[in-house]
Scaffold this active site. Structure first.
Site, PDB file in Angstrom:
ATOM      1  N   GLY A 240       0.772  -1.239   0.000  1.00 25.43           N
ATOM      2  CA  GLY A 240       0.000   0.000   0.000  1.00 25.43           C
ATOM      3  C   GLY A 240       0.801   1.286   0.000  1.00 25.43           C
ATOM      4  O   GLY A 240       0.231   2.370  -0.158  1.00 25.43           O
ATOM      5  N   PRO A 275       4.875  -5.195  -0.293  1.00 27.62           N
ATOM      6  CA  PRO A 275       4.920  -4.010  -1.164  1.00 27.62           C
ATOM      7  C   PRO A 275       4.966  -4.397  -2.638  1.00 27.62           C
ATOM      8  O   PRO A 275       5.654  -5.350  -3.014  1.00 27.62           O
ATOM      9  CB  PRO A 275       6.226  -3.330  -0.752  1.00 27.62           C
ATOM     10  CG  PRO A 275       7.087  -4.453  -0.258  1.00 27.62           C
ATOM     11  CD  PRO A 275       6.166  -5.465   0.359  1.00 27.62           C
ATOM     12  N   CYS A 344     -10.752   2.475 -29.737  1.00 31.30           N
ATOM     13  CA  CYS A 344     -12.042   3.122 -30.045  1.00 31.30           C
ATOM     14  C   CYS A 344     -12.870   3.354 -28.791  1.00 31.30           C
ATOM     15  O   CYS A 344     -13.897   2.701 -28.582  1.00 31.30           O
ATOM     16  CB  CYS A 344     -12.798   2.263 -31.036  1.00 31.30           C
ATOM     17  SG  CYS A 344     -11.842   2.092 -32.532  1.00 31.30           S
ATOM     18  N   GLU A 345     -12.396   4.216 -27.951  1.00 31.28           N
ATOM     19  CA  GLU A 345     -13.088   4.602 -26.720  1.00 31.28           C
ATOM     20  C   GLU A 345     -12.677   6.040 -26.429  1.00 31.28           C
ATOM     21  O   GLU A 345     -11.478   6.353 -26.468  1.00 31.28           O
ATOM     22  CB  GLU A 345     -12.594   3.773 -25.512  1.00 31.28           C
ATOM     23  CG  GLU A 345     -12.762   2.302 -25.608  1.00 31.28           C
ATOM     24  CD  GLU A 345     -14.068   1.801 -24.995  1.00 31.28           C
ATOM     25  OE1 GLU A 345     -14.803   2.584 -24.373  1.00 31.28           O
ATOM     26  OE2 GLU A 345     -14.329   0.601 -25.179  1.00 31.28           O
TER      27      GLU A 345
END
Ligand code: LLP
Length: 419
Positions: A240, A275, A344-345
């Site tokens: 984290g 990690p 294609c977005e």
């Protein structure tokens, strides 16, 4: 990103000119620094040296075999989340006794394989899973160590897709159920050894306070359970740790250690950590080529040969990745532009409204920074695009550590039905 620096206006990874890598290996290509990977691993190791924790690199951040092998050789264990990651761990001959396995949905087949391999811990995420592991271990005549992944219900300031420790999240087991597991169920389940508490509260966390809160809660829970007859010897505090993408000031490994170590003092617990991003994130960049410069009435687009299928983070989390040309020219005027892929977005972008040199042109190479973690590992073949190549730099040398996919790879498992 100290291993990625401009030298005489050209971007280098260690001692390798990145434009050269882009021209040799083609684009898009992920480039990693061996030195940066090891440095980050050693920073954590050093910060916690007085208690010698087991640092299990979280493979999901970047599971390239060469990278995992490098870290394993440096002493890391591995945090895995699937049978596929176990397969990878075995390929590089990682020690099973340094492997911890989390996931809310481990299948019987995955559990059996991992028990047989002799992994150190399953990080158990439900009571049903615990029964499953016990039954499978029994059938194999083994006693399997397990950690109970506790959901400590702490609030973490990060993107809501990557918080994991609130009651509403699917991860972990609440404290009440954990009590029942250790104090009642433990006696009945003879083939599991419940000797660890595991937490993982989220990702890209920039301050120590949520970690401190969660570790304090876990240690208090361990004390209470051990007082009532449990035998918890290990604490796994997950991963984290945040990194710098833009102008964040995340805690350093030593600040993190300074906050956590006092809570563990005289507890006699073996510490495990997981990690991922902290080790790999700033150790890699994605190199991409400008295909077109497109000026519309309202803005400029740089259309590049990398896209959301190569680096999903901007589209998925609106994550910021710095983008810089690998060559800097003098006195360049800046212009705002969106840097977009060919998918294609409309959500396919790597950056929006960035100030970049106005004179950038077709075929120029850009580096998308801090792309070492959750870059390639989240990439896909969407739009039937070949996944990128990967290169590892070591000083003056570099090596291809994954070939670019071919069209053949795209259809490898496909069967054309005769319909
Ligand atoms: N341990 C567990 C149980 C995890 O679920 C994770 C990450 C880690 C360790 C490693 O976390 P790290 O040290 O890398 O923060 N795709 C997202 C991140 C998802 C993290 C998932 N779990 C992103 O690109 O930001």
């Amino acid at each position: 990103m100290h291993d990625f620096k401009l030298k005489k206006n050209r971007l280098f990874c260690e001692d390798v000119d990145l434009e050269k890598v882009a021209r040799d290996a083609g684009t898009p290509v992920f480039v990693y620094s061996r030195n940066a990977l090891l440095d980050r691993f050693n920073e954590i190791k050093h910060a916690f040296k007085e208690i010698d924790p087991l640092i299990c690199y979280s493979m999901k951040a970047n599971s390239n075999l060469s990278i995992c092998r490098l870290l394993v050789k440096a002493g890391a264990g591995l945090d895995i989340v699937s049978g596929g990651e176990l397969f990878r761990a075995k390929k590089i001959k990682a020690a099973s006794k340094k492997i911890v396995y989390a996931s809310v949905g481990k299948t019987d087949e995955e559990i059996r394989e991992a028990v047989k391999s002799g992994i150190l811990f399953f990080n158990v995420e439900s009571v049903a899973e615990l029964h499953g592991i016990n039954a499978i271990a029994k059938s194999l005549n083994k006693k399997q160590r397990v950690a109970i992944r506790v959901n400590p219900d702490v609030d973490v300031k990060t993107h809501h897709y990557i918080t994991t420790a609130k009651k509403q999240n699917k991860f972990g087991i609440d404290i009440k159920t954990t009590n029942n597991i250790f104090l009642k169920l433990a006696k009945k389940l003879k083939n599991v050894d419940m000797c660890c508490i595991h937490i993982h509260i989220g990702s890209q966390i920039e301050t120590v306070s949520p970690f401190v809160q969660a570790v304090k809660k876990s240690v208090a829970l361990i004390d209470a359970l051990n007082n009532k007859g449990a035998c918890i010897t290990h604490l796994n505090i997950g991963g984290g740790l945040g990194i710098v993408y833009k102008d964040e000031k995340p805690q350093t490994a030593s600040q993190y250690a300074k906050a956590i170590l006092p809570i563990l003092k005289n507890k006699g617990l073996k510490l495990i950590m997981e990690p991922g991003r902290f080790i790999a994130g700033n150790a890699g960049v994605l190199l991409t080529k400008i295909i077109y410069v497109k000026d519309t009435q309202v803005k400029r687009f740089y259309i590049i040969d990398a896209a959301m299928n190569d680096l999903l983070r901007p589209s998925f989390y609106e994550a910021y990745h710095e983008i810089i040309p690998v060559k800097k020219t003098k006195g360049e005027k800046k212009k705002s532009a969106d840097i977009v892929g060919a998918v294609c977005e409309s959500g396919d972008f790597l950056a929006k409204q960035r100030r970049l040199p106005e004179n950038l042109k077709q075929n120029d190479i850009l580096a998308v920074m801090s792309a070492g973690a959750y870059g390639f590992s989240m990439s896909s073949n969407y739009n039937s695009r070949k996944r990128a190549a990967e290169v590892l730099v070591n000083g003056k040398k570099y090596q291809l550590i994954r070939k670019r996919e071919s069209y053949g790879d795209l259809r490898r498992n496909e069967i054309v039905a005769n319909v």
